[in-house]
Design an enzyme around this catalytic site. Structure first.
Site, PDB file in Angstrom:
ATOM      1  N   HIS A 180      18.811  49.660 -54.124  1.00  0.00           N
ATOM      2  CA  HIS A 180      19.784  50.747 -54.040  1.00  0.00           C
ATOM      3  C   HIS A 180      20.693  50.607 -52.825  1.00  0.00           C
ATOM      4  CE1 HIS A 180      20.211  55.237 -55.356  1.00  0.00           C
ATOM      5  NE2 HIS A 180      21.372  54.691 -55.116  1.00  0.00           N
TER       6      HIS A 180
ATOM      7  N   GLY B 297      35.903  59.338 -59.444  1.00  0.00           N
ATOM      8  CA  GLY B 297      36.071  59.896 -58.102  1.00  0.00           C
ATOM      9  C   GLY B 297      35.250  61.143 -57.888  1.00  0.00           C
TER      10      GLY B 297
ATOM     11  N   TYR C  21      16.882  60.069 -57.077  1.00  0.00           N
ATOM     12  CA  TYR C  21      17.563  61.172 -57.753  1.00  0.00           C
ATOM     13  C   TYR C  21      16.534  62.245 -58.095  1.00  0.00           C
ATOM     14  CZ  TYR C  21      21.323  57.728 -58.382  1.00  0.00           C
ATOM     15  OH  TYR C  21      22.288  56.771 -58.196  1.00  0.00           O
TER      16      TYR C  21
ATOM     17  N   GLY D  74      34.494  63.302 -59.969  1.00  0.00           N
ATOM     18  CA  GLY D  74      35.119  64.406 -60.688  1.00  0.00           C
ATOM     19  C   GLY D  74      36.538  64.715 -60.267  1.00  0.00           C
TER      20      GLY D  74
ATOM     21  N   PRO E 259      33.346  56.337 -61.214  1.00  0.00           N
ATOM     22  CA  PRO E 259      34.677  55.866 -61.619  1.00  0.00           C
ATOM     23  C   PRO E 259      35.682  56.997 -61.798  1.00  0.00           C
ATOM     24  CG  PRO E 259      33.201  55.867 -63.500  1.00  0.00           C
ATOM     25  CD  PRO E 259      32.356  56.178 -62.298  1.00  0.00           C
TER      26      PRO E 259
END
Length: 349
Positions: free
Chosen positions: A145, A227, A73, A229, A225
């Site tokens: 990951h 989606g 990230y 946004g 969770p």
């Protein structure tokens, strides 16, 4: 209206207590909602460090003690951001980070990721880098990951277990692996958490991995969770997203798919109005209702989004509504894949 257990009561200046949940059977206990930190520095376009730090501070006030980051990230910048937020409170926060990619250099974007890499020596190098960037002597929860087909999972988990013995890691996790891989991993060392995408419009874990997690006493941590946004009902058309927002390239967000899927979100919004909550809160409450061993990690870079997400922890859904949402968002009703082919190529299925 449901009592919002995470939101400060200004009348008596007291904080309701965030629920806690157990991940695995090795003693890892965290807040019922975690905080996905990826978007604070990566993947969605413009970022604001000051805003992100304010959001992290508010998360701690609201009882969220489970942060999710990763070396990719940024790359690297997200862990450095988390380090700033952890000053003075390291012992009260559970930090999860991830290794598993070859990274060509610092900078913005996926172009710095040149493939998966879980070679034992690379795992050690990645963990040392994460420890330095996080400013800590241990990682609470270390995930692989993405699965590396070139390295047996036994070797991966064996190396991770060695890091536990050395005091650099406390608990182990995997991300987006199959039930068969999870079984092989657990035969080497207990796995406390498995992280995979799971939401109303991504139901893949229900096809076997959730049941396997429960059989093996592995906690489940859904990412995205909401989606990415979309399930909030507030997302703009893909053409209006930041030019660097990676959702622009996801099949599910293309115009025809988005228009089709919006009809399902409209039904979600209508049901949410009946509870006096937002569509996003209803979507999170649905995930939370799927089991006490599930700890979603919705992302939020702004305080008001965080507070809205946090309030979902106190929403109790009726079974009839859970069943209705299961039906409305049945996999065959969703248009578009969750990833493009390149990303799917790194999923262990």
């Amino acid at each position: 209206r449901q009592r919002q257990m995470c939101i400060r009561d200004s009348r008596n200046n007291e904080e309701d207590v965030m629920q806690q949940r157990q991940l695995g059977n090795q003693g890892l206990q965290v807040s019922a909602l975690g905080l996905g930190c990826m978007g604070m520095t990566f993947a969605y376009g413009n970022t604001d460090e000051s805003q992100a730090l304010n959001t992290l501070s508010r998360a701690f006030e609201l009882g969220i003690n489970f942060l999710d980051t990763a070396e990719i990230y940024g790359p690297f910048t997200n862990e450095a951001l988390i380090a700033k937020a952890l000053k003075g409170r390291r012992d009260s926060v559970t930090v999860a980070t991830k290794f598993g990619f070859s990274i060509s250099g610092a900078g913005q974007g996926w172009e710095n990721m040149t493939g998966v890499n879980s070679q034992p020596q690379h795992i050690r190098e990645a963990v040392e880098g994460s420890l330095t960037r996080l400013g800590t002597d241990h990682i609470d929860l270390l995930y692989q990951h993405r699965f590396d087909p070139a390295v047996p999972i036994e070797d991966v988990v064996g190396t991770m277990a060695d890091l536990i013995n050395e005091g650099k890691v406390r608990y182990l996790g995997l991300s987006e692996v199959s039930a068969a891989t999870l079984r092989r991993a657990c035969a080497v060392h207990p796995i406390s958490a498995l992280q995979s995408e799971y939401s109303l419009w991504t139901r893949d874990p229900e096809q076997g991995i959730l049941a396997t997690c429960r059989e093996l006493n592995v906690g489940f941590v859904p990412y995205s969770p909401l989606g990415r946004g979309f399930l909030t009902g507030k997302l703009a058309a893909v053409t209006d997203l930041d030019p660097h927002d990676f959702r622009r390239g996801l099949p599910r967000f293309q115009q025809q798919s988005q228009q089709h899927n919006q009809k399902l979100v409209d039904q979600l919004m209508e049901m949410a109005r009946g509870y006096g909550i937002s569509a996003g809160q209803l979507a999170l409450a649905w995930v939370l209702a799927k089991g006490e061993d599930i700890v979603p990690i919705p992302g939020a870079s702004k305080v008001h989004h965080l507070e809205e997400n946090c309030a979902a922890a106190s929403v109790a859904l009726k079974k009839i509504d859970i069943d209705m949402l299961d039906t409305v968002f049945a996999p065959e009703n969703i248009r578009g894949e969750r990833y493009a082919n390149a990303e799917y190529g790194m999923i262990d299925r």
